[in-house]
Write an enzyme that holds these catalytic residues in place. Sequence first.
Site, mmCIF file in Angstrom:
data_model
loop_
_atom_site.group_PDB
_atom_site.id
_atom_site.type_symbol
_atom_site.label_atom_id
_atom_site.label_comp_id
_atom_site.label_asym_id
_atom_site.label_seq_id
_atom_site.Cartn_x
_atom_site.Cartn_y
_atom_site.Cartn_z
ATOM 1 N N LYS A 141 4.482 47.655 26.408
ATOM 2 C CA LYS A 141 4.962 47.178 27.665
ATOM 3 C C LYS A 141 4.192 48.167 28.509
ATOM 4 C CE LYS A 141 7.793 44.053 25.846
ATOM 5 N NZ LYS A 141 7.049 44.032 24.690
HETATM 6 C C1 PLP Z 1 8.552 43.243 23.457
HETATM 7 C C2 PLP Z 1 9.429 42.254 23.685
HETATM 8 C C3 PLP Z 1 10.642 42.227 22.786
HETATM 9 C C4 PLP Z 1 11.148 43.652 21.406
HETATM 10 O O1 PLP Z 1 10.780 44.568 21.819
HETATM 11 P P1 PLP Z 1 10.314 45.098 20.690
HETATM 12 O O2 PLP Z 1 10.185 46.927 21.127
HETATM 13 O O3 PLP Z 1 8.405 45.189 20.361
HETATM 14 O O4 PLP Z 1 11.649 45.444 19.471
HETATM 15 C C5 PLP Z 1 11.686 41.252 23.379
HETATM 16 N N1 PLP Z 1 11.654 40.960 24.390
HETATM 17 C C6 PLP Z 1 10.601 40.786 25.030
HETATM 18 C C7 PLP Z 1 10.278 39.052 26.338
HETATM 19 C C8 PLP Z 1 9.183 41.342 24.678
HETATM 20 O O5 PLP Z 1 7.892 40.817 25.925
#
Ligand code: PLP
Length: 398
Positions: A186
């Site tokens: 992210k």
């Molecule tokens: C990455 C992501 C999540 C989940 O996040 P995690 O921290 O990996 O559990 C939820 N929604 C979207 C759109 C994502 O890209």
Amino acid sequence: MPGFEVFGEEEKKEIAEVLDTGVLFRYEFPEERRGIYKVRRFEEEFARYCGVKYAQAVTSGTAALKVALVAMGVGPGDEVITQGFTFVATWEAIFDVGAVPVFAEVDETLNMDPADLEKKISPATRAIIPVHMLGGPARIEEIKAVAERYGIPVLEDTAQAPGAGIKGRKCGSFGLCGTFSFDPVKTMTTGEGGMIVTDDEDLWRKMSEYQDHGHDHVANPGGRGGEGRSFIGFNYRMMELQGAIGLAQLAKLDGIVESQRRNKEALRQVVSRLPGVRFRTIVDPAGDNASFLAFFLPDAATAQKVNGVLGNNGAGAVYFADNTWHYYPKWEHLLAGSTLATSGWPFKEADGRRRVQYDPRALPQSAAIMDRLLVYPVPIKLSDERLEQISQAVKAAC
Ligand SMILES: *Cc1c(COP(=O)(O)O)cnc(C)c1O
């Protein structure tokens, strides 16, 4: 695109402060921690950054979605509308609280189509989750207007768009609440981690209690555990080490977005040479977090052919129509109703009747968009050599 590209001395310094105290837990140990509360400070600073009153840290973006839905009172018998182009986590969280995910179309913003959203609303709809995909804001004001007409709360899945916004207002701050992820890919990362932001004090208190076994977190002379509990909870607590990294990464977020915008523009100029190319609609270009460059080719065959050439020249793009992580017709376990529960839950009722059945052809508008879509992740650091390689690949594809 990922915050790990700029992981460095600032993160190490924040972590060292935690290691010096030896207190890895976000609550308690008032003497040993010598005034160091990393998760609490990360929450306060993240809320301030988003322009909201409250933030609740949790263990992941998926947990953030679940904790938010629980606090909003969503459960069995309820439907939650999200979009067919999102990460699987969005529907996992909806199923996990016992509700049923309903998928709406995306438009050329690659986010929820407000017109289709309205068609998907039923008497059972209890929440709407637009997802700000690939760093670009959803048509959140139109989505909110539809939601308000029906009195349904909006939860913004902002996992892919920290730092993005519309007219200066940050994504995640428009709905009743907004969730974020700090997983390794992210825009900013704490390794694992998540956050929920809101202006609603009551909702925040519920989230704060739920993510810590229902502890009400009031001052208690007997120590933690002696407080009261108003409802059952679970454990989604963030660690101090994650909070420490989060503080350092948050301080870098605006710089990350700025670099990405510069690199995205350089990539856009290269890609715009492709005949017939069109770019994704960005609701407010000044509010793009610029993690991705998304573009459309005239049809599916051209998109695949072009991407073949780009790939052969070391610069393949992501073809989301084939991507099994972010596009609902590709989720074989969802379509098949595969679950570990011997009862078949959440796809079957206790008496064995099928509860939900998903049709991969249910979103023709999204399919027509995804078939033509290619996406480049935008790095924070883009070398001249890499840009030249992509440029040569595009030239070959032309
Ligand atoms: C990455 C992501 C999540 C989940 O996040 P995690 O921290 O990996 O559990 C939820 N929604 C979207 C759109 C994502 O890209």
